[in-house]
Design an enzyme around this catalytic site. Structure first.
Site, PDB file in Angstrom:
ATOM      1  N   ILE A 154      36.596   5.560 -57.638  1.00 17.28           N
ATOM      2  CA  ILE A 154      36.973   6.555 -56.636  1.00 17.28           C
ATOM      3  C   ILE A 154      35.788   6.882 -55.728  1.00 17.28           C
ATOM      4  O   ILE A 154      35.961   7.083 -54.521  1.00 17.28           O
ATOM      5  CB  ILE A 154      37.517   7.818 -57.329  1.00 17.28           C
ATOM      6  CG1 ILE A 154      38.885   7.512 -57.955  1.00 17.28           C
ATOM      7  CG2 ILE A 154      37.615   8.980 -56.350  1.00 17.28           C
ATOM      8  CD1 ILE A 154      39.402   8.597 -58.878  1.00 17.28           C
ATOM      9  N   ASN A 167      31.479  13.649 -57.869  1.00 20.25           N
ATOM     10  CA  ASN A 167      32.482  12.763 -58.453  1.00 20.25           C
ATOM     11  C   ASN A 167      32.042  12.116 -59.766  1.00 20.25           C
ATOM     12  O   ASN A 167      32.878  11.613 -60.510  1.00 20.25           O
ATOM     13  CB  ASN A 167      32.812  11.671 -57.421  1.00 20.25           C
ATOM     14  CG  ASN A 167      33.664  10.561 -57.976  1.00 20.25           C
ATOM     15  OD1 ASN A 167      34.840  10.750 -58.263  1.00 20.25           O
ATOM     16  ND2 ASN A 167      33.068   9.384 -58.163  1.00 20.25           N
ATOM     17  N   TYR A 209      37.106  15.785 -72.800  1.00 19.00           N
ATOM     18  CA  TYR A 209      37.175  15.437 -71.378  1.00 19.00           C
ATOM     19  C   TYR A 209      38.081  16.422 -70.646  1.00 19.00           C
ATOM     20  O   TYR A 209      37.726  16.932 -69.570  1.00 19.00           O
ATOM     21  CB  TYR A 209      37.698  14.012 -71.219  1.00 19.00           C
ATOM     22  CG  TYR A 209      37.872  13.579 -69.786  1.00 19.00           C
ATOM     23  CD1 TYR A 209      36.799  13.049 -69.067  1.00 19.00           C
ATOM     24  CD2 TYR A 209      39.101  13.675 -69.140  1.00 19.00           C
ATOM     25  CE1 TYR A 209      36.952  12.644 -67.744  1.00 19.00           C
ATOM     26  CE2 TYR A 209      39.263  13.276 -67.827  1.00 19.00           C
ATOM     27  CZ  TYR A 209      38.186  12.756 -67.135  1.00 19.00           C
ATOM     28  OH  TYR A 209      38.343  12.360 -65.834  1.00 19.00           O
ATOM     29  N   LYS A 237      37.187  19.075 -67.494  1.00 23.50           N
ATOM     30  CA  LYS A 237      37.833  19.103 -66.182  1.00 23.50           C
ATOM     31  C   LYS A 237      38.497  20.455 -65.908  1.00 23.50           C
ATOM     32  O   LYS A 237      38.573  20.893 -64.752  1.00 23.50           O
ATOM     33  CB  LYS A 237      38.844  17.964 -66.074  1.00 23.50           C
ATOM     34  CG  LYS A 237      38.184  16.586 -66.040  1.00 23.50           C
ATOM     35  CD  LYS A 237      37.197  16.443 -64.895  1.00 23.50           C
ATOM     36  CE  LYS A 237      36.614  15.058 -64.787  1.00 23.50           C
ATOM     37  NZ  LYS A 237      35.682  14.917 -63.640  1.00 23.50           N
TER      38      LYS A 237
END
Length: 245
Positions: free
Chosen positions: A18, A88, A151, A155
């Site tokens: 990304i 990112n 994870y 986030k």
């Protein structure tokens, strides 16, 4: 389109996936990009593709304060100011409850949360009115995901950092938003989840397929541009509907 004409952007995790797709889109819309990441060879290949007149590679890790200082010293020396930060860089592993270790927790939170915090904080002295900060989140921050709890929690932290930072930045002219991809076809995702399971996840979205990094990059360019000038503290999902229905 040249929505980012003359803008200067930093993209962490910019050598692949990304991050690289965002760099391609940003350069295509007129920006100059600094690509930051841990793999010098990937960064140099990205610069060769994008063109040295539009991109610079700065190797380093978001977990190392000195590396981030070196990144922003390079930005200041070459461009003077900074308009866009795409935080990112990220990492994750499949580890079910019962097998989580302190080392796994530290690896994940050091990159996804601590690294992101200082990527943003150290950028602020170079930013001003019209600046945009884009944090890479994930659908996992909104959903339960088996064996992916650390994870997912990292986030979810990213999402809530944006809410508070939008208030901290009030009056500065700098916006901060979260861009949350769903299952997107990147080498890292395939390595972590496995091809078969990942393709099944994509097939289970309302759109019925995996996302392409370029589709996420298009949303990143929107958030970075003046088209999103009335957006801060928000979250944009590019997830094929996975976390929406």
């Amino acid at each position: 389109m040249n929505r980012l004409d003359g803008k200067t952007a930093v993209i962490t995790g910019g050598g692949s996936g990304i991050g690289l797709a965002a760099a391609r889109r940003f350069v295509g819309e007129g920006a100059f990009v600094f690509l930051f990441g841990r793999r010098p060879e990937a960064l140099e290949a990205a610069v060769a593709e994008l063109g040295a007149e539009r991109a610079v590679a700065v190797p380093g890790s978001v977990t190392e304060a000195g590396d981030l200082d070196r990144l922003y010293a390079e930005v200041k020396a070459r461009r003077g100011t900074l308009d866009v930060v795409v935080a990112n860089a990220g990492t994750g592993e499949i580890v079910p409850l019962g097998e989580i270790t302190p080392e796994h927790y530290d690896r994940t939170f050091d990159v996804n949360v601590k690294g992101l915090i200082f990527t943003v904080q150290k950028a602020l002295p170079l930013m001003g009115e019209g600046g945009s900060i884009v944090l890479t989140g994930s659908t996992t921050g909104e959903m339960g995901t088996p064996a992916f709890s650390i994870y997912s929690a990292s986030k979810a932290a990213v999402r809530n950092l944006a809410r508070s930072w939008a208030l901290d930045l009030k009056g500065s002219g700098i916006r901060v938003n979260v861009l949350s991809p769903g299952p997107t076809l990147t080498d890292l995702a395939l390595d972590v989840v496995g091809k078969e399971a990942f393709e099944a996840l994509g097939a289970g979205t309302p759109i019925g397929r995996l996302g392409d990094p370029a589709e996420v990059a298009a949303a990143a360019a929107f958030l970075a541009s003046a088209d999103a000038s009335f957006m801060t503290g928000g979250e944009v999902f590019v997830d094929g509907g996975l976390a929406q229905v």
